[in-house]
Scaffold this motif. Sequence first.
Motif, PDB file in Angstrom:
ATOM      1  N   ASP A  20       0.837  -1.209   0.000  1.00 27.34           N
ATOM      2  CA  ASP A  20       0.000   0.000   0.000  1.00 27.34           C
ATOM      3  C   ASP A  20       0.870   1.257   0.000  1.00 27.34           C
ATOM      4  N   HIS A  21       1.963   1.213   0.728  1.00 26.44           N
ATOM      5  CA  HIS A  21       2.858   2.364   0.791  1.00 26.44           C
ATOM      6  C   HIS A  21       3.695   2.512  -0.478  1.00 26.44           C
ATOM      7  N   ALA A  22       3.841   1.465  -1.232  1.00 25.03           N
ATOM      8  CA  ALA A  22       4.671   1.511  -2.438  1.00 25.03           C
ATOM      9  C   ALA A  22       3.999   2.287  -3.564  1.00 25.03           C
ATOM     10  N   THR A  23       2.686   2.341  -3.582  1.00 25.87           N
ATOM     11  CA  THR A  23       1.978   3.066  -4.644  1.00 25.87           C
ATOM     12  C   THR A  23       1.663   4.487  -4.183  1.00 25.87           C
ATOM     13  N   PRO A  24       1.676   5.440  -5.109  1.00 22.65           N
ATOM     14  CA  PRO A  24       1.367   6.831  -4.740  1.00 22.65           C
ATOM     15  C   PRO A  24      -0.058   6.947  -4.192  1.00 22.65           C
ATOM     16  N   SER A  25      -0.227   7.869  -3.274  1.00 26.37           N
ATOM     17  CA  SER A  25      -1.532   8.090  -2.653  1.00 26.37           C
ATOM     18  C   SER A  25      -2.519   8.640  -3.664  1.00 26.37           C
ATOM     19  N   LYS A  26      -3.752   8.226  -3.529  1.00 30.46           N
ATOM     20  CA  LYS A  26      -4.820   8.740  -4.377  1.00 30.46           C
ATOM     21  C   LYS A  26      -5.736   9.670  -3.597  1.00 30.46           C
ATOM     22  N   ALA A  27      -5.300  10.038  -2.403  1.00 31.23           N
ATOM     23  CA  ALA A  27      -6.111  10.928  -1.568  1.00 31.23           C
ATOM     24  C   ALA A  27      -6.157  12.320  -2.173  1.00 31.23           C
ATOM     25  N   GLU A  28      -7.328  12.923  -2.135  1.00 36.01           N
ATOM     26  CA  GLU A  28      -7.489  14.272  -2.646  1.00 36.01           C
ATOM     27  C   GLU A  28      -7.677  15.214  -1.474  1.00 36.01           C
ATOM     28  N   LEU A  29      -6.881  16.265  -1.448  1.00 32.31           N
ATOM     29  CA  LEU A  29      -6.995  17.248  -0.385  1.00 32.31           C
ATOM     30  C   LEU A  29      -8.133  18.202  -0.707  1.00 32.31           C
ATOM     31  N   VAL A  30      -8.893  18.528   0.302  1.00 29.01           N
ATOM     32  CA  VAL A  30     -10.016  19.437   0.125  1.00 29.01           C
ATOM     33  C   VAL A  30      -9.525  20.853   0.421  1.00 29.01           C
ATOM     34  N   GLU A  31      -9.799  21.770  -0.507  1.00 22.78           N
ATOM     35  CA  GLU A  31      -9.419  23.161  -0.292  1.00 22.78           C
ATOM     36  C   GLU A  31     -10.234  23.726   0.855  1.00 22.78           C
TER      37      GLU A  31
END
Length: 153
Positions: A20-31
């Motif tokens: 899970d840590h090996a792949t880039p995060s897909k989290a989107e930051l909320v403005e």
Amino acid sequence: MSSVRQEAGKDTIIFVTKEDHATPSKAELVEEDPDEPYEERGLILPSGEINWNCPCLGGMASGPCGTEFKDAFSCFHYSKEEVKGSDCIEQFRAMQGCMQLYPELYPQEDEKSPSQTSQDSAEQTDVNSTSATSASEQDSGSTRPSTESSVES
């Protein structure tokens, strides 16, 4: 593979693997909304208004003298006088008068608690007795040798 567990209350625990840590995060930051009045953005909001919810005010805006505090602080903040706040004397007097009605909530800086006062007077007594002893030794012409050694350069 990661797993998610919901704990009682608001907390969510996520267990992740090395993969899970090996792949880039897909989290989107909320403005963040800059006009949100309840966000902790410091004392002055981007709009120039005072953030009465700022923890830096230490609850002064919501205490028993909150209205008086807000009036005085607002006057000072928006003051256009050459000596900033010089047009706010009455508001600050009203705030001070209110604070004097609640000395347990708004203690004066020069006031000391009873335990501090007794401790300070005890220390002062010790200092006075030490000074008196030194003075009486000097007056009696005591020729007791000094225990301090001097260093010559």
